[in-house]
Design a protein around this motif. Structure first.
Motif, PDB file in Angstrom:
ATOM      1  N   CYS A   1      -3.957   6.422   0.844  1.00 16.17           N
ATOM      2  CA  CYS A   1      -2.752   5.665   1.179  1.00 16.17           C
ATOM      3  C   CYS A   1      -3.181   4.242   1.575  1.00 16.17           C
ATOM      4  O   CYS A   1      -4.379   3.919   1.560  1.00 16.17           O
ATOM      5  N   ASP A   2      -2.231   3.378   1.969  1.00 19.40           N
ATOM      6  CA  ASP A   2      -2.664   2.017   2.340  1.00 19.40           C
ATOM      7  C   ASP A   2      -2.879   1.890   3.854  1.00 19.40           C
ATOM      8  O   ASP A   2      -3.039   0.797   4.365  1.00 19.40           O
ATOM      9  N   PHE A   3      -2.872   3.064   4.543  1.00 17.46           N
ATOM     10  CA  PHE A   3      -3.152   3.112   5.979  1.00 17.46           C
ATOM     11  C   PHE A   3      -2.261   2.118   6.724  1.00 17.46           C
ATOM     12  O   PHE A   3      -2.720   1.361   7.577  1.00 17.46           O
TER      13      PHE A   3
ATOM     14  N   LYS B   1      -3.587   1.431  10.418  1.00 14.34           N
ATOM     15  CA  LYS B   1      -4.161   2.700  10.901  1.00 14.34           C
ATOM     16  C   LYS B   1      -5.527   2.875  10.227  1.00 14.34           C
ATOM     17  O   LYS B   1      -5.677   3.631   9.284  1.00 14.34           O
TER      18      LYS B   1
ATOM     19  N   ASN C   1      -4.783  10.716   3.236  1.00 15.80           N
ATOM     20  CA  ASN C   1      -3.735   9.993   3.956  1.00 15.80           C
ATOM     21  C   ASN C   1      -4.141   9.786   5.414  1.00 15.80           C
ATOM     22  O   ASN C   1      -4.756  10.666   6.035  1.00 15.80           O
ATOM     23  N   GLY C   2      -3.764   8.603   5.938  1.00 13.48           N
ATOM     24  CA  GLY C   2      -4.291   8.173   7.231  1.00 13.48           C
ATOM     25  C   GLY C   2      -3.548   8.652   8.458  1.00 13.48           C
ATOM     26  O   GLY C   2      -3.931   8.299   9.580  1.00 13.48           O
ATOM     27  N   CYS C   3      -2.475   9.439   8.322  1.00 15.75           N
ATOM     28  CA  CYS C   3      -1.816  10.011   9.502  1.00 15.75           C
ATOM     29  C   CYS C   3      -0.957  11.194   9.075  1.00 15.75           C
ATOM     30  O   CYS C   3      -0.792  11.446   7.879  1.00 15.75           O
TER      31      CYS C   3
ATOM     32  N   MET D   1       2.068  11.676   8.823  1.00 10.98           N
ATOM     33  CA  MET D   1       3.224  11.418   7.945  1.00 10.98           C
ATOM     34  C   MET D   1       2.899  11.809   6.506  1.00 10.98           C
ATOM     35  O   MET D   1       3.772  12.217   5.751  1.00 10.98           O
ATOM     36  N   ALA D   2       1.654  11.649   6.148  1.00  8.47           N
ATOM     37  CA  ALA D   2       1.163  11.956   4.789  1.00  8.47           C
ATOM     38  C   ALA D   2       2.132  11.420   3.732  1.00  8.47           C
ATOM     39  O   ALA D   2       2.508  12.122   2.792  1.00  8.47           O
ATOM     40  N   CYS D   3       2.525  10.165   3.887  1.00  9.51           N
ATOM     41  CA  CYS D   3       3.603   9.640   3.039  1.00  9.51           C
ATOM     42  C   CYS D   3       3.138   9.349   1.611  1.00  9.51           C
ATOM     43  O   CYS D   3       3.956   9.122   0.739  1.00  9.51           O
ATOM     44  N   TYR D   4       1.839   9.385   1.349  1.00  6.03           N
ATOM     45  CA  TYR D   4       1.372   9.231  -0.030  1.00  6.03           C
ATOM     46  C   TYR D   4       1.132  10.577  -0.706  1.00  6.03           C
ATOM     47  O   TYR D   4       0.506  10.659  -1.752  1.00  6.03           O
TER      48      TYR D   4
HETATM   49  S1  SF4 Z   1       0.080   8.267   5.450  1.00  8.90           S
HETATM   50 FE1  SF4 Z   1       0.295   7.472   7.497  1.00  8.90          FE
HETATM   51  S2  SF4 Z   1      -1.305   5.912   7.615  1.00  8.90           S
HETATM   52 FE2  SF4 Z   1      -0.997   6.326   5.467  1.00  8.90          FE
HETATM   53  S3  SF4 Z   1       0.506   4.817   4.836  1.00  8.90           S
HETATM   54 FE3  SF4 Z   1       1.633   6.676   5.329  1.00  8.90          FE
HETATM   55  S4  SF4 Z   1       2.247   6.391   7.447  1.00  8.90           S
HETATM   56 FE4  SF4 Z   1       0.605   4.887   7.030  1.00  8.90          FE
END
Ligand code: SF4
Length: 557
Positions: free
Chosen positions: A419-421, A426, A454-456, A458-461
């Motif tokens: 993801c783009d963190f 993040k 993914n960096g948090c 939310m795992a939005c990617y």
């Molecule tokens: S997964 Fe978390 S850290 Fe990565 S872009 Fe989505 S909200 Fe930001």
């Protein structure tokens, strides 16, 4: 009942190029059925037969009339120019018979008599352009949707077939050849040799040798066949020639060859072949990861092209003097004989692993490197997929890397999707994503393996839907294995572990990936592999498919 249908391909039109059986069939027939112009071409062989001749678009009535006459007990010759089984009358005659319930055992006998088709007659006048894999495509959209024809041209262009275009243009149908040229130019260099042959072996025969870029500057009509060369086709002394590939193994101007003929069958003589001596590469990328591999590891995999070039270079090193281009006015398309063979370099280009923002100078450089001959497509994985004809992929990679672009292999390799963190805010887990990319990115595997990172929480990617999903949460990592992110049977990966300590993550993922690389069957996707082996690194497989059963569909169904 002595009736019979003979569907006769009488070749280009000149009696010298008609087969013996075709002449016999015409002479022994009671009835000739054909298009008026074609009947005139075979009149020298007629001896009082009944003639049923109709116009250009009346093929169905001709086929029906032929069946009727045969059922009445007549020997009927249905004539087609070229080959009766290639855009000729053979198929339609069978279709009309089948509509009447015809069976071979009980119905009128049918004999299909082959003839020389335009791809062969026109090729012979041009030189030897159809020496390798080739296809024919009719540009007539009278019976076939134009969108389908376009797809076929695109596919043939991509697959590097020599292409013979039939029915390229008529009085009212003028756009098709223009669009065909545009499609071909997207995949082949403008100087690709093209032959235009009108009325081969007939009175008004006319032959033009030109290029893909300039072909429309010449007259093209219904009686023209257009032959487009492949990536190795060249022009020499007015002849269009497509090499069969002998120059890869033999020096054509020396008597004693380095390889004896029987050596063609030995794997070590053909390292690029399916059963070559070493494990064939699955990656398409020119890049290797040798610098990043640990000491003692195996040499990096190579693409089939790299295998071929390496083998050829080894032979070259042993030859006296090597291969030289023939003298004369040869114009070699992509230097098939001089070692500068171009390949289509394919790669995925992005601004970085976490960085998703292109800079203007990066896009400018990309456009410059891709040029008019290449193509750029945007993928659903946030990458630009480039295809660039080049004889020096390394230089292309260096040019793109010099402006900070990430250039990655495509094909059956490991791809890290981060993801783009949150635009880099993040940042805690970014080093782990980078280390994974460094160790595993581009590694050849049985089937493309996407590692989502993914960096948090939310795992939005969408990492949990990838083959391997990694989600950073509260200073540790959660791991998902065996996701399937396409088709109606898509499902997330199985959550196999929560709270993996950061110092253990990269080694753990590397062991999982290398186990798959070594034990996976060719083309076996990771989720199927997990299901088959039942356990990876102590994580036991559980079925994550949707509770209701839906039928898997292939593309287009
Ligand atoms: S997964 Fe978390 S850290 Fe990565 S872009 Fe989505 S909200 Fe930001």
């Amino acid at each position: 009942m002595s009736g019979k249908i003979m569907v006769v391909g009488f070749g280009p039109g000149d009696v010298k190029h008609m087969t013996y059986r075709a002449k016999e069939a015409l002479e022994e027939s009671d009835v000739i059925v054909g298009y008026k112009t074609y009947v005139d071409l075979i009149r020298p062989f007629l001896n009082g037969q009944e003639i049923i001749s109709t116009g250009m678009t009346e093929e169905v009535s001709r086929a029906q009339a032929a069946v009727k006459k045969a059922e009445e007990g007549k020997k009927v010759a249905v004539i087609s120019s070229g080959d009766a089984g290639l855009y000729g009358m053979a198929g339609l005659v069978y279709e009309v018979l089948i509509a009447k319930g015809w069976r071979e055992e009980t119905g009128v006998p049918v004999e299909i008599i082959p003839g020389i088709s335009a791809i062969n007659s026109c090729a012979s006048l041009l030189g030897a352009p159809v020496m390798h894999d080739a296809c024919t495509i009719s540009l007539s959209d009278h019976l076939t949707p134009w969108e389908l024809i376009k797809k076929r041209i695109e596919a043939a262009a991509r697959a590097d077939f020599v292409i013979a275009l039939y029915n390229p243009k008529s009085g009212r149908r003028t756009r098709q050849i223009v669009e065909a040229q545009q499609i071909l130019l997207a995949h082949r260099p403008p100087d690709t040799p093209v032959g235009l042959v009108k009325s081969a072996y007939r009175q008004r025969q006319h032959v033009v040798l030109t290029t893909l870029k300039e072909m429309l500057e010449y007259e093209i009509g219904m009686l023209t066949t257009v032959i487009i060369g492949n990536s190795t086709t060249f022009v020499y002394d007015g002849k269009m020639i497509t090499p069969r590939g002998y120059q890869r193994k033999y020096t054509l101007d020396r008597e004693k060859q380095l390889l004896a003929p029987h050596e063609r069958l030995r794997p070590e003589a053909e390292p690029w072949a399916l059963n070559g001596p070493e494990k064939p590469a699955q990656a398409k990328a020119p890049e290797t990861k040798s610098a990043e591999k640990k000491a003692g590891e195996q040499a990096p995999d190579k693409t089939p092209y790299q295998w071929a070039m390496e083998a050829w270079q080894r032979l070259e090193a042993q030859r006296e003097g090597g291969v030289t281009a023939p003298e004369g006015n040869a114009t070699f398309n992509q230097g098939a004989l001089n070692g500068q063979m171009e390949e289509i370099f394919e790669a995925a280009v992005s601004p970085g692993l976490a960085n998703k923002q292109f800079k203007p100078e990066q896009l400018q450089k990309l456009a410059e490197v891709v040029g008019d001959k290449g193509s750029i497509r945007y993928s659903r994985h946030h990458q630009l997929l480039v295809e660039i004809p080049t004889s020096d992929p390394e230089q292309v990679v260096n040019q793109l890397k010099n402006v900070g672009l990430l250039v990655e292999p495509v094909g059956d390799v490991v791809q890290i999707k981060a993801c783009d963190f949150c635009d880099g805010e993040k940042f805690d887990s970014i080093p782990y994503a980078e280390e994974l990319h460094k160790r595993l990115g581009g590694l050849a595997v049985p089937k493309t393996l996407k590692i989502g990172f993914n960096g948090c929480g939310m795992a939005c990617y969408g990492a949990v839907n990838d083959d391997i999903g990694i989600v950073y949460r509260k200073g540790r990592f959660d791991l998902f294995l065996g996701g399937k992110n396409i088709s109606r049977t898509a499902h997330p990966g199985q959550p196999v572990a929560e709270g993996i300590p950061p110092e253990e993550l990269v080694d753990l993922i590397e062991r999982i990936v290398r186990f798959y690389a070594e034990e996976g069957h060719p083309n076996e996707r990771f989720h199927k592999f997990f299901k088959r082996v039942k356990e990876i690194e102590g994580f036991k497989y559980q079925d994550m498919r949707p509770p209701i059963t839906v039928e898997p569909m292939v593309c287009g169904d």
